[in-house]
Design a protein around this motif. Structure first.
Motif, mmCIF file in Angstrom:
data_model
loop_
_atom_site.group_PDB
_atom_site.id
_atom_site.type_symbol
_atom_site.label_atom_id
_atom_site.label_comp_id
_atom_site.label_asym_id
_atom_site.label_seq_id
_atom_site.Cartn_x
_atom_site.Cartn_y
_atom_site.Cartn_z
ATOM 1 N N UNK A 196 24.193 76.575 57.367
ATOM 2 C CA UNK A 196 23.645 77.453 56.324
ATOM 3 C C UNK A 196 23.986 78.914 56.553
ATOM 4 N N UNK A 197 23.870 79.366 57.831
ATOM 5 C CA UNK A 197 24.204 80.770 58.082
ATOM 6 C C UNK A 197 25.689 81.009 57.836
ATOM 7 N N UNK A 198 26.504 79.985 58.230
ATOM 8 C CA UNK A 198 27.939 80.171 58.040
ATOM 9 C C UNK A 198 28.334 80.107 56.582
ATOM 10 N N UNK A 199 27.528 79.450 55.769
ATOM 11 C CA UNK A 199 27.855 79.412 54.338
ATOM 12 C C UNK A 199 27.848 80.823 53.764
ATOM 13 N N UNK A 200 26.898 81.638 54.254
ATOM 14 C CA UNK A 200 26.887 83.039 53.817
ATOM 15 C C UNK A 200 28.130 83.767 54.288
ATOM 16 N N UNK A 201 28.526 83.443 55.543
ATOM 17 C CA UNK A 201 29.741 84.080 56.071
ATOM 18 C C UNK A 201 30.952 83.669 55.253
ATOM 19 N N UNK A 202 30.983 82.381 54.830
ATOM 20 C CA UNK A 202 32.101 81.894 54.006
ATOM 21 C C UNK A 202 32.174 82.729 52.729
ATOM 22 N N UNK A 203 30.995 82.953 52.137
ATOM 23 C CA UNK A 203 30.960 83.732 50.903
ATOM 24 C C UNK A 203 31.507 85.132 51.147
ATOM 25 N N UNK A 204 31.072 85.697 52.292
ATOM 26 C CA UNK A 204 31.502 87.053 52.618
ATOM 27 C C UNK A 204 33.022 87.099 52.799
ATOM 28 N N UNK A 205 33.568 86.085 53.499
ATOM 29 C CA UNK A 205 35.014 86.051 53.743
ATOM 30 C C UNK A 205 35.764 85.906 52.424
ATOM 31 N N UNK A 206 35.251 85.009 51.553
ATOM 32 C CA UNK A 206 35.944 84.792 50.281
ATOM 33 C C UNK A 206 35.935 86.046 49.414
ATOM 34 N N UNK A 207 34.881 86.887 49.591
ATOM 35 C CA UNK A 207 34.788 88.091 48.768
ATOM 36 C C UNK A 207 35.883 89.103 49.110
ATOM 37 N N UNK A 208 36.573 88.890 50.239
ATOM 38 C CA UNK A 208 37.653 89.817 50.592
ATOM 39 C C UNK A 208 38.904 89.597 49.753
ATOM 40 N N UNK B 154 40.985 88.157 46.079
ATOM 41 C CA UNK B 154 40.812 87.944 44.642
ATOM 42 C C UNK B 154 40.481 86.473 44.377
ATOM 43 N N UNK B 155 39.755 86.191 43.319
ATOM 44 C CA UNK B 155 39.260 84.831 43.110
ATOM 45 C C UNK B 155 40.390 83.842 42.850
ATOM 46 N N UNK B 156 41.557 84.327 42.403
ATOM 47 C CA UNK B 156 42.660 83.395 42.192
ATOM 48 C C UNK B 156 43.551 83.281 43.427
ATOM 49 N N UNK B 157 43.181 83.932 44.507
ATOM 50 C CA UNK B 157 43.920 83.790 45.760
ATOM 51 C C UNK B 157 42.999 83.347 46.877
ATOM 52 N N UNK B 158 42.125 82.391 46.547
ATOM 53 C CA UNK B 158 41.181 81.910 47.544
ATOM 54 C C UNK B 158 41.879 81.378 48.782
ATOM 55 N N UNK B 159 43.087 80.839 48.589
ATOM 56 C CA UNK B 159 43.760 80.200 49.716
ATOM 57 C C UNK B 159 44.117 81.195 50.821
ATOM 58 N N UNK B 160 44.058 82.499 50.496
ATOM 59 C CA UNK B 160 44.326 83.499 51.537
ATOM 60 C C UNK B 160 43.285 83.448 52.640
ATOM 61 N N UNK B 161 42.127 82.866 52.349
ATOM 62 C CA UNK B 161 41.038 82.862 53.327
ATOM 63 C C UNK B 161 41.175 81.727 54.321
ATOM 64 N N UNK B 162 42.299 81.034 54.315
ATOM 65 C CA UNK B 162 42.366 79.820 55.128
ATOM 66 C C UNK B 162 42.213 80.121 56.618
ATOM 67 N N UNK B 163 42.824 81.206 57.116
ATOM 68 C CA UNK B 163 42.766 81.450 58.567
ATOM 69 C C UNK B 163 41.368 81.879 59.008
ATOM 70 N N UNK B 164 40.740 82.876 58.359
ATOM 71 C CA UNK B 164 39.365 83.203 58.790
ATOM 72 C C UNK B 164 38.397 82.029 58.657
#
Lengths: 254, 741
Positions: free
Chosen positions: A50-62, A64-74
């Motif tokens: 649950x705590x990491x789900x918030x972190x996931x959201x935070x990472x994804x916010x870095x 653009x929504x159409x480039x979600x795949x950029x978040x793969x490494x973090x």
């Protein structure tokens, strides 16, 4: 007599050839394909906490929504911290679902980087730098000392699940070579640390391992008591005064 | 100095200083004036002296906007190319074939094999021509020592980890690596270490992998992702440990997977059924047409003696590009199994007895004469060619019966308007559509090549796909709008959210599956679809988006030839049924005392009920005309001889007509085609798409009501749809392993 000598020699030659050829050097902890094991199967459930789900959201916010795949490494890094230092295939599938790509695209990234461990590691994953400066300064001896002390092979986990030893490429501490890194997964992604221990000796690494086993946090950085950070042993010998600026920089004088 | 080196030096010197024709001399140094005065003279007055070069493989360039053209120089030859072309494409237009492994003109550019290095003036190092956009005035040199050295170096690296197993490799003889190492490689290697080895992957019953031979060009990864639309393959690991794989053990579940065999430049991916069967130089290629679906993919049948060894695709931009489906590629072993090779008559004990042609035809003729003419029924099979269907219809008409049809055309067959049963947008035209509405059709299993076009459109332009029909698997994004006529009605009345997408579309395409033909309310369904088409402005002078996707190779031609039965329930009252390769026609309602003649090439379903068997030739053994679903007539050519005593379909019917006393007036294929010219002249326009002239709006109004039953699936098993594929062992393996998932 001659025949016996010849056979002996032949055996020696065969022995020499029989030795496994130098496999391509890989720093990864696992093979390039997945093998099902009881703790690493695609059908095991895996989810971000649950705590990491918030972190996931935070990472994804870095991104653009159409480039979600950029978040793969973090995201893979976060998943690895959460799962005690390694990535089962179900964790990679979970990441693929979050960033909405086919799982194979995540496998490609996870197999590319040797810092993603795809097989089990210890709570303290000890990484010995094996690049030239550290090697010249005796990193092989450091690794041998660690492996001998822990009684394991490289990338093997000790029986108590506390330690594993791996090799890593240069981490930029050549001035304090040799060095090891301790990836501490003992307290999940909250207490995760990744500390450098520099200027180590075969004796000192064993002390560090024992301190970690006792639950202590040995001071990171250089292990040479005579040095401050990457300064020379016994204090500075040069650059003692205030450095003089180069004359051409005095723009007012121009 | 080795012999080879000596020889090459000797060759080089004669070439460089040949005094014969200065025009044909290709200099191998970048500064020819230093070597030869003639060459310097040639440089001084370019263009006039340069011989005309023809583009590689007849490549043509279309300049939509002449202002956008730029000029580059390839080895000194000026070429006009459109903006945005790569250096490699410019070289191809100039007639210079650049060696390449990873570049494929239907896939995205990867630029990772480095084989296409060329020298570009003012560039400090060789550039990878496949990934470099051509710039105005660029001076490209493909034949300089720098380029040659670069290629030789790259080739040495590629061969470093490539095993020397050409003698046991199935790609041997048609291997890009083999050919290019002969042309551009060094005659010796310097690598003395151990070669790496890679674990082979299991990709299913069709593709054999020998991953140690892989050179990491990633063509297969890009093909799977971009064309097949299944993201299964990937590049795993890094550096020398890099390998192609699926990571998690997984079969490649694509209906186009066989194409990775063709695009693999080395022997890493080869055909499993063809493994160790033949060498490519022993095979005779016959350019022909596929008949396993209604697409009419262009194929080449490779045969050795009387045996079909393999099937490969042929390039046809309008139909199958350069891919074919797995069913097309691997059905060939069905041509060798369960074949009918002798005329046979079922005796009183229920067993078949081989007889002579004379006896078999006499028995059939007698049976036909004993019944009333309208009790004779003829059914053409899904693999029938136009010539035999023409002769079957003519023969039965002469016998006095008009109950002749082709299976799959369903009830109340309507062959009046060609536009109501053809793919009017054309297969390649589907690429221009931006909204698709699929009605009761699963193109992925019904026509894999049409599905590949839709996938291409979805991938290129993010075209929207709406689907009405039972839950089904797609390899592109789609909206499942509903399962039956209800949804269709909602769209027609403008109550459905998908309506706005249809209305706003520039080129909307509606594709109706031929499975609808079997429904009793088919006319009502079609009238609703036409209403939708009218609202969405689907049929315009410049765009016809109203399509019917047929299922079988024979369907279009049979409708063109007017194989429409007089009554819809002729089977119930039939006394003599003539099945011309028809296996899927429902014979349950047939009276028990009916006499059934089966003329065909496989002992399939039709044979169980047959009284007489007349063996015929399969598509690989005869010359015949087939019309595909978009209305393009194409011809098959005989690749192998027929088995046993089998004959061409039309010849059997011609002989039977003589025995039955209703002689058909044609003795040659040419004569039948002249007869076809009267009925359907478009069937004689080979390899040409004949669009429908009148639109479906001329149809009379339909007052029927649609039933509420949902649409069904027309093809249950992609791998087994007709007599040939049902007899194939490979197809049986595929349906066991791949359809389940």
């Amino acid at each position: 007599m001659l025949a016996r000598l010849a056979t002996k020699r032949l055996l020696e030659i065969r022995q020499a050839f029989r030795q496994a050829p130098q496999a391509s050097r890989s720093l990864s902890t696992a093979l390039n394909y997945h093998v099902d094991t009881p703790d690493n199967k695609p059908d095991l459930p895996w989810e971000f906490s649950d705590t990491n789900k918030n972190k996931v959201k935070e990472i994804l916010s870095h991104y653009p929504s159409n480039y979600k795949q950029s978040a793969v490494i973090p995201l893979l890094d976060l998943a690895q911290q959460q799962h005690g230092g390694w990535l089962p295939v179900s964790a990679m599938n979970a990441v693929a679902k979050v960033i909405e790509v086919a799982p194979i695209r995540v496998y490609e990234v996870a197999t590319f980087y040797s810092m993603f461990n795809r097989s089990k590691v210890g709570k303290y994953h000890l990484l010995v730098c094996g690049t030239t400066p550290c090697m010249i300064r005796g990193s092989r001896d450091i690794e041998d000392a660690l492996l001998k002390h822990l009684g394991v092979k490289r990338n093997e986990v000790t029986k108590d699940g506390l330690f594993s030893v791996g090799e890593m490429e240069c981490m930029g501490c050549c001035v304090n070579a040799p060095m090891i890194t301790v990836a501490d997964y003992s307290s999940g992604s909250e207490g995760y640390t990744y500390n450098y221990y520099e200027d180590v000796t075969p004796k000192r690494v064993v002390e560090i391992v024992e301190a970690l086993r006792r639950g202590e946090k040995p001071p990171r950085g250089t292990q040479n008591p005579n040095r401050i950070n990457c300064g020379p042993a016994g204090g500075n010998a040069t650059l003692l005064g205030e450095p003089k600026p180069p004359p051409c920089r005095d723009l007012d004088a121009c | 100095m080795g012999l080879g080196l000596l020889a090459s030096r000797a060759l080089r010197s004669t070439r460089a200083f040949s005094p014969l024709n200065p025009r044909n001399v290709r200099t191998i140094v970048s500064t020819p004036e230093l070597q030869k005065p003639e060459a310097a003279a040639a440089v001084a007055q370019p263009e006039a002296d340069l011989p005309k070069r023809t583009p590689v493989a007849g490549a043509r360039v279309h300049l939509p906007n002449p202002e956008d053209a730029i000029e580059v120089f390839v080895d000194g030859y000026p070429v006009k190319i459109p903006k945005g072309m790569t250096v490699l494409q410019a070289c191809e237009l100039a007639g210079v074939d650049i060696p390449r492994f990873c570049y494929h003109n239907r896939l995205s550019i990867a630029g990772n094999c480095r084989m296409c290095l060329v020298e570009v003036e003012k560039s400090p190092k060789p550039v990878a021509s496949c990934a470099m956009p051509a710039l105005p005035g660029m001076k490209i040199k493909t034949d300089t020592p720098l380029a040659k050295k670069a290629r030789e170096g790259v080739m040495e690296f590629l061969l470093m980890n490539h095993p020397l197993d050409c003698p046991i490799c199935d790609q041997g003889g048609e291997c890009d690596l083999q050919d290019q190492s002969m042309a551009f490689g060094s005659d010796r290697g310097r690598f003395t270490e151990m070669k790496r080895s890679v674990v082979d992957k299991n990709l299913g019953p069709l593709v054999k992998t020998v991953m140690t031979r892989c050179i990491q060009c990633t063509r297969c990864v890009r093909f799977a992702t971009e064309v097949a639309g299944v993201q299964d393959l990937g590049m795993l690991g890094r550096g020398s440990g890099e390998e192609i794989g699926t990571y998690v053990e997984k079969l490649m579940t694509s209906e186009l997977s066989g194409n990775v065999i063709d695009i693999c430049p080395v022997g890493a991916l080869t055909s499993k059924p063809f493994a160790f069967k033949a060498r490519n130089w022993e095979l005779k290629g016959t350019e022909t047409i596929d008949v396993t679906d209604a697409v009419g993919s262009n194929i080449r049948i490779d045969s050795r003696g009387p045996e079909v060894m393999r099937i490969l695709p042929r390039l046809n931009e309008d139909i199958n590009e350069e891919w074919i489906s797995d069913k097309t590629r691997f059905c060939y072993d069905g041509l060798k199994r369960q074949r009918l090779n002798d005329p046979m008559i079922r005796g009183a004990d229920g067993r078949f007895k081989a007889v002579s042609w004379r006896d078999a035809l006499a028995v059939v003729a007698e049976a036909m004469h004993q019944v009333k003419p309208e009790e004779i029924v003829g059914v053409a099979g899904k693999l029938s060619d136009a010539e035999s269907m023409m002769s079957l219809k003519d023969f039965l008409n002469r016998m006095g019966s008009n109950n002749v049809w082709c299976e799959g055309n369903g009830v109340h067959t309507n062959a009046d308007l060609r536009s109501s049963y053809l793919l009017n947008s054309s297969i390649s035209g589907l690429e221009n559509a931006d909204v698709f509405l699929l009605v009761g059709t699963q193109p992925r299993v019904e026509a894999a090549m049409v599905n590949a076009r839709i996938q291409k459109a979805v991938r290129a332009t993010h075209a929207k796909v709406g689907y009405v029909g039972p839950a089904s698997e797609f390899n592109y994004d789609h909206q499942h709008l509903g399962t039956g006529p209800e949804t269709l009605k909602e769209i027609a009345e403008g109550r459905h959210p998908f309506c706005s997408a249809l209305k706003n579309a520039k080129n909307p395409a509606i594709i109706v599956g031929a499975g609808i033909f079997e429904r009793n309310d088919k006319d009502a369904v079609f009238s609703v679809v036409e209403a939708i088409a009218k609202q969405g402005n689907v049929i315009r002078p410049d765009w016809n988006g109203f399509n019917v996707l047929l299922l079988n190779a024979a369907q279009a031609a049979s409708l063109d030839l007017g194989l429409v039965p007089e009554s819809d329930n002729s089977i119930e009252s039939a006394k003599v049924v003539y099945l011309m390769g028809a296996d899927d026609v429902n014979l349950e309602t047939l009276p028990n005392d009916a006499f059934v003649v089966y003329q065909g090439h496989h002992g399939d379903r039709g044979v169980y009920r047959a009284n007489v068997i007349l063996p015929a030739a399969a598509f690989s053994e005869k010359e015949g005309t087939y019309e595909n679903t978009e209305g393009c007539a194409q011809q098959t050519l005989p690749a192998v001889p027929t088995v046993g005593d089998a004959r061409d379909d039309w010849k059997i019917i011609r002989a039977l007509s003589e025995v039955a006393g209703a002689r058909l007036p044609y003795d040659t294929l040419g004569a039948i085609r002249s007869r076809m010219r009267i009925v359907a002249p478009n069937l004689l326009h080979m390899d040409e798409r004949e669009p429908a002239t009148f639109s479906a709006s001329l149809k009379p109004e339909c007052n029927e009501k649609m039933s509420t039953s949902p649409f069904g699936t027309a093809v249950e098993n992609f791998y087994m749809t007709d007599a040939i594929t049902r007899a194939s062992k490979i197809m049986a393996q595929c349906s066991a392993l791949l359809s389940k998932q």
